[in-house]
Design a protein around this motif. Sequence first.
Motif, PDB file in Angstrom:
ATOM      1  N   ILE A   1      -5.427   4.379  -7.319  1.00 18.31           N
ATOM      2  CA  ILE A   1      -6.875   4.461  -7.144  1.00 18.31           C
ATOM      3  C   ILE A   1      -7.365   5.833  -7.611  1.00 18.31           C
ATOM      4  CG2 ILE A   1      -8.784   4.250  -5.493  1.00 18.31           C
ATOM      5  CD1 ILE A   1      -7.047   1.665  -6.004  1.00 18.31           C
ATOM      6  N   MET A   2      -8.384   5.798  -8.467  1.00 17.37           N
ATOM      7  CA  MET A   2      -8.928   7.019  -9.053  1.00 17.37           C
ATOM      8  C   MET A   2     -10.312   7.311  -8.473  1.00 17.37           C
ATOM      9  SD  MET A   2      -6.376   7.563 -10.977  1.00 17.37           S
ATOM     10  CE  MET A   2      -6.617   8.646 -12.345  1.00 17.37           C
ATOM     11  N   ASP A   3     -10.640   8.581  -8.378  1.00 20.07           N
ATOM     12  CA  ASP A   3     -11.960   9.015  -7.933  1.00 20.07           C
ATOM     13  C   ASP A   3     -12.966   8.722  -9.049  1.00 20.07           C
ATOM     14  OD1 ASP A   3     -14.161  11.255  -7.836  1.00 20.07           O
ATOM     15  OD2 ASP A   3     -13.350  11.096  -5.802  1.00 20.07           O
ATOM     16  N   ARG A   4     -14.068   8.074  -8.715  1.00 19.98           N
ATOM     17  CA  ARG A   4     -15.063   7.704  -9.727  1.00 19.98           C
ATOM     18  C   ARG A   4     -15.687   8.918 -10.401  1.00 19.98           C
ATOM     19  NH1 ARG A   4     -18.567   3.836  -6.218  1.00 19.98           N
ATOM     20  NH2 ARG A   4     -16.887   2.535  -5.475  1.00 19.98           N
TER      21      ARG A   4
ATOM     22  N   ARG B   1      -9.823  11.732 -11.191  1.00 17.20           N
ATOM     23  CA  ARG B   1      -8.518  12.168 -10.697  1.00 17.20           C
ATOM     24  C   ARG B   1      -7.989  11.186  -9.664  1.00 17.20           C
ATOM     25  NH1 ARG B   1      -7.676  17.825  -7.496  1.00 17.20           N
ATOM     26  NH2 ARG B   1      -6.526  16.629  -5.982  1.00 17.20           N
ATOM     27  N   SER B   2      -6.679  11.125  -9.548  1.00 15.73           N
ATOM     28  CA  SER B   2      -6.042  10.248  -8.559  1.00 15.73           C
ATOM     29  C   SER B   2      -6.522  10.616  -7.156  1.00 15.73           C
ATOM     30  CB  SER B   2      -4.529  10.407  -8.640  1.00 15.73           C
ATOM     31  OG  SER B   2      -3.896   9.825  -7.518  1.00 15.73           O
ATOM     32  N   ARG B   3      -6.673   9.608  -6.307  1.00 15.08           N
ATOM     33  CA  ARG B   3      -7.038   9.848  -4.909  1.00 15.08           C
ATOM     34  C   ARG B   3      -5.802   9.915  -4.022  1.00 15.08           C
ATOM     35  NH1 ARG B   3     -11.615   6.162  -2.851  1.00 15.08           N
ATOM     36  NH2 ARG B   3     -11.395   7.598  -1.110  1.00 15.08           N
ATOM     37  N   GLY B   4      -4.606   9.768  -4.615  1.00 18.08           N
ATOM     38  CA  GLY B   4      -3.370   9.932  -3.860  1.00 18.08           C
ATOM     39  C   GLY B   4      -2.871   8.675  -3.165  1.00 18.08           C
ATOM     40  N   PHE B   5      -3.444   7.524  -3.522  1.00 19.52           N
ATOM     41  CA  PHE B   5      -2.928   6.270  -2.969  1.00 19.52           C
ATOM     42  C   PHE B   5      -3.084   5.157  -3.990  1.00 19.52           C
ATOM     43  CE2 PHE B   5      -7.384   6.141  -1.741  1.00 19.52           C
ATOM     44  CZ  PHE B   5      -7.735   4.805  -1.859  1.00 19.52           C
TER      45      PHE B   5
ATOM     46  N   PHE C   1       0.850  -1.188   0.000  1.00 17.22           N
ATOM     47  CA  PHE C   1       0.000   0.000   0.000  1.00 17.22           C
ATOM     48  C   PHE C   1       0.886   1.238   0.000  1.00 17.22           C
ATOM     49  CE2 PHE C   1      -2.183   3.271   2.599  1.00 17.22           C
ATOM     50  CZ  PHE C   1      -3.252   3.524   1.758  1.00 17.22           C
ATOM     51  N   ILE C   2       0.600   2.177  -0.895  1.00 20.30           N
ATOM     52  CA  ILE C   2       1.363   3.419  -0.981  1.00 20.30           C
ATOM     53  C   ILE C   2       0.384   4.582  -0.870  1.00 20.30           C
ATOM     54  CG2 ILE C   2       3.006   4.784  -2.332  1.00 20.30           C
ATOM     55  CD1 ILE C   2       2.415   1.339  -3.507  1.00 20.30           C
ATOM     56  N   SER C   3       0.638   5.493   0.067  1.00 21.23           N
ATOM     57  CA  SER C   3      -0.207   6.684   0.176  1.00 21.23           C
ATOM     58  C   SER C   3       0.662   7.933   0.094  1.00 21.23           C
ATOM     59  CB  SER C   3      -1.012   6.664   1.481  1.00 21.23           C
ATOM     60  OG  SER C   3      -0.161   6.699   2.601  1.00 21.23           O
ATOM     61  N   ASN C   4       0.005   9.079   0.014  1.00 21.37           N
ATOM     62  CA  ASN C   4       0.642  10.378  -0.149  1.00 21.37           C
ATOM     63  C   ASN C   4       1.355  10.468  -1.504  1.00 21.37           C
ATOM     64  OD1 ASN C   4       0.895  12.969   0.949  1.00 21.37           O
ATOM     65  ND2 ASN C   4       3.017  12.585   1.501  1.00 21.37           N
TER      66      ASN C   4
ATOM     67  N   LYS D   1       6.578  14.669  -2.879  1.00 21.73           N
ATOM     68  CA  LYS D   1       5.857  14.242  -1.671  1.00 21.73           C
ATOM     69  C   LYS D   1       6.562  13.050  -1.038  1.00 21.73           C
ATOM     70  CE  LYS D   1       1.421  15.044  -1.450  1.00 21.73           C
ATOM     71  NZ  LYS D   1      -0.036  14.868  -1.578  1.00 21.73           N
ATOM     72  N   ASN D   2       6.509  12.966   0.296  1.00 26.70           N
ATOM     73  CA  ASN D   2       7.081  11.829   1.018  1.00 26.70           C
ATOM     74  C   ASN D   2       6.073  10.688   1.035  1.00 26.70           C
ATOM     75  OD1 ASN D   2       8.384  14.411   2.484  1.00 26.70           O
ATOM     76  ND2 ASN D   2       9.820  12.712   2.401  1.00 26.70           N
TER      77      ASN D   2
END
Length: 92
Positions: free
Chosen positions: A33-36, A40-44, A4-7, A70-71
């Motif tokens: 993961i994209m917003d339906r 746009r990307s949801r950042g994770f 799992f990768i976030s940020n 971003k970290n």
Amino acid sequence: MNIFISNINYSVKETQLQELFSSYGSIESTKIIMDRETGRSRGFGFVEMPDSDEARSAIESLDGALFQGKNLNVSEARPKEEKPRRSFNNRY
């Protein structure tokens, strides 16, 4: 192992994430993961690596690493929890 990768920077593409992780070993799949609604990307996202040792090495090396401004937060993915469906028709 599923990672799992976030940020993740919203402009990062799956191919860029795959390139980043491929330096640690072979990659089965990469998914941001994209917003339906907006597309746009949801950042994770997730990266699947077949070799657990390579996956652990990637997690240790990339957790907190600066990528595209971003970290990243990188960890082993946990299985999705099944939540009971909420019913709004229930009356006591």
